[in-house]
Design a protein around this motif. Sequence first.
Motif, PDB file in Angstrom:
ATOM      1  N   ARG A 142      -2.698   7.277  -8.011  1.00 28.23           N
ATOM      2  CA  ARG A 142      -3.008   5.954  -7.460  1.00 28.23           C
ATOM      3  C   ARG A 142      -4.470   5.576  -7.692  1.00 28.23           C
ATOM      4  O   ARG A 142      -4.791   4.392  -7.875  1.00 28.23           O
ATOM      5  CB  ARG A 142      -2.677   5.891  -5.969  1.00 28.23           C
ATOM      6  N   ILE A 143      -5.370   6.580  -7.685  1.00 29.51           N
ATOM      7  CA  ILE A 143      -6.789   6.295  -7.911  1.00 29.51           C
ATOM      8  C   ILE A 143      -7.000   5.747  -9.316  1.00 29.51           C
ATOM      9  O   ILE A 143      -7.703   4.749  -9.522  1.00 29.51           O
ATOM     10  CB  ILE A 143      -7.619   7.576  -7.691  1.00 29.51           C
ATOM     11  N   PRO A 162       0.276  -1.473 -13.302  1.00 31.23           N
ATOM     12  CA  PRO A 162      -0.087  -0.355 -14.184  1.00 31.23           C
ATOM     13  C   PRO A 162       0.718   0.888 -13.835  1.00 31.23           C
ATOM     14  O   PRO A 162       1.093   1.096 -12.678  1.00 31.23           O
ATOM     15  CB  PRO A 162      -1.574  -0.149 -13.870  1.00 31.23           C
ATOM     16  N   THR A 163       1.014   1.712 -14.844  1.00 31.64           N
ATOM     17  CA  THR A 163       1.759   2.942 -14.594  1.00 31.64           C
ATOM     18  C   THR A 163       1.197   4.080 -15.430  1.00 31.64           C
ATOM     19  O   THR A 163       0.846   3.902 -16.597  1.00 31.64           O
ATOM     20  CB  THR A 163       3.256   2.776 -14.907  1.00 31.64           C
ATOM     21  N   ALA A 182      -8.025   1.885 -10.249  1.00 25.16           N
ATOM     22  CA  ALA A 182      -9.208   1.638 -11.073  1.00 25.16           C
ATOM     23  C   ALA A 182      -8.862   0.766 -12.264  1.00 25.16           C
ATOM     24  O   ALA A 182      -9.624  -0.144 -12.632  1.00 25.16           O
ATOM     25  CB  ALA A 182      -9.804   2.966 -11.529  1.00 25.16           C
ATOM     26  N   ASP A 183      -7.710   1.014 -12.891  1.00 23.78           N
ATOM     27  CA  ASP A 183      -7.288   0.201 -14.027  1.00 23.78           C
ATOM     28  C   ASP A 183      -7.028  -1.235 -13.589  1.00 23.78           C
ATOM     29  O   ASP A 183      -7.419  -2.180 -14.280  1.00 23.78           O
ATOM     30  CB  ASP A 183      -6.025   0.793 -14.655  1.00 23.78           C
ATOM     31  N   ALA A 184      -6.370  -1.397 -12.436  1.00 26.21           N
ATOM     32  CA  ALA A 184      -6.090  -2.745 -11.931  1.00 26.21           C
ATOM     33  C   ALA A 184      -7.385  -3.492 -11.620  1.00 26.21           C
ATOM     34  O   ALA A 184      -7.507  -4.692 -11.915  1.00 26.21           O
ATOM     35  CB  ALA A 184      -5.211  -2.662 -10.688  1.00 26.21           C
ATOM     36  N   GLU A 223       0.813  -1.206   0.000  1.00 30.74           N
ATOM     37  CA  GLU A 223       0.000   0.000   0.000  1.00 30.74           C
ATOM     38  C   GLU A 223       0.850   1.263   0.000  1.00 30.74           C
ATOM     39  O   GLU A 223       0.482   2.267  -0.594  1.00 30.74           O
ATOM     40  CB  GLU A 223      -0.925   0.007   1.222  1.00 30.74           C
ATOM     41  N   THR A 224       1.988   1.207   0.673  1.00 30.47           N
ATOM     42  CA  THR A 224       2.797   2.413   0.835  1.00 30.47           C
ATOM     43  C   THR A 224       4.214   2.204   0.319  1.00 30.47           C
ATOM     44  O   THR A 224       4.710   1.069   0.262  1.00 30.47           O
ATOM     45  CB  THR A 224       2.868   2.845   2.308  1.00 30.47           C
TER      46      THR A 224
END
Length: 362
Positions: A178-179, A240-241, A183-185, A82-83
């Motif tokens: 990150r949002i 994803p990036t 969402a893509d993931a 997460e971090t």
Amino acid sequence: MSVTIDITGLPHERITFCPSPLAELGAALHALAEPTHHPRLHAWTTTTTAALKPELADRLHEADFMWNSTRSDILLPARPRETLAEELDDLDRMDDEQFVGSALEISCNSHYRDGAPSPLVDERMRRRAQDLAAARGPRQAAFVERMLTDPPGTRAWVRRLMEDCDEAFFADTWRRVRIQLAADARHKTELMRRKGLAEAVADASAAMILEEDEQGSRIVVDKLIQGRTSAEGSAVTFLPTAFGWPHLFALYTPGWQPVIQYPIPARDLGGAASVEAVKLRLEAVAHPMRMRLCRSLARGSSTTSELADAYNITAPEVSRHLAVLKKAGLITTQRRGRYVLHQLDVAVVARLGSDFLESVLR
């Protein structure tokens, strides 16, 4: 040519799509180091670079071989957290040989696919790392020497560098992207659940496919390199990036869990040039070896001897190919001490079309 990941017998629950703060920081650092690769990020790279304190910018330059011409495997976590702090903690638990061997992947070299020994224990790889660093400059050479002689101290230095980047610019950036990445993931995960892995892989990138036959299942990543690995007994992670296009990274070194970092959708490049110039440049890059050389030269500057070693050809052969590329105006050359460094002029190549540019940078 392609990178193939054998996933025969791997349950789909072991295939995950998940964002990683450390991987995204690595992609962001590459965009700062090579802004011409990422024209759509021009506003961000310009603003961020201008706001960097000179001391931090200097340290980033010192260690930029970890994200400049290639991406160190330590910056592509197989188990995203997460971090950023949690992912840096995972790096702290990595043994010195593995950490240093990955961190010193200074160029896309011919040893990667075979699982080269760490320069901490292999004298040949140690000399290779030192020579490659020397071609980059005295600061890089000194940094590599410190990493080879004091791995724990240099690892702590790298962690502080990542933490300072987080404080200076990345924390705010990560909160924004990150949002979108999450969402893509989630979309890819749901697509895999409803329509199957092939659909999810194809949706992540048109340069990836899932091959299935009586011999098994394989994820095939279309790249200008040849590589193969197996996910047997482990897993596959897709990261994803938002900073990655046009790059598509595949971690396939032996002993590491396969990881693929794919870019979320981005705009294409465009441009114009005279018919004669386009003809000359297309003829220059049509040769298979010159296209492979372009792959290295697009990722960063290289010497003739580095290119000869990477592609197992003679230095005179490399020089002849470079002469053709230079005549077409596709590469630039600069002297740094006793080294002559060559690099692809990305802005010129972009005008040949985004398909070619994406293939050599992928």
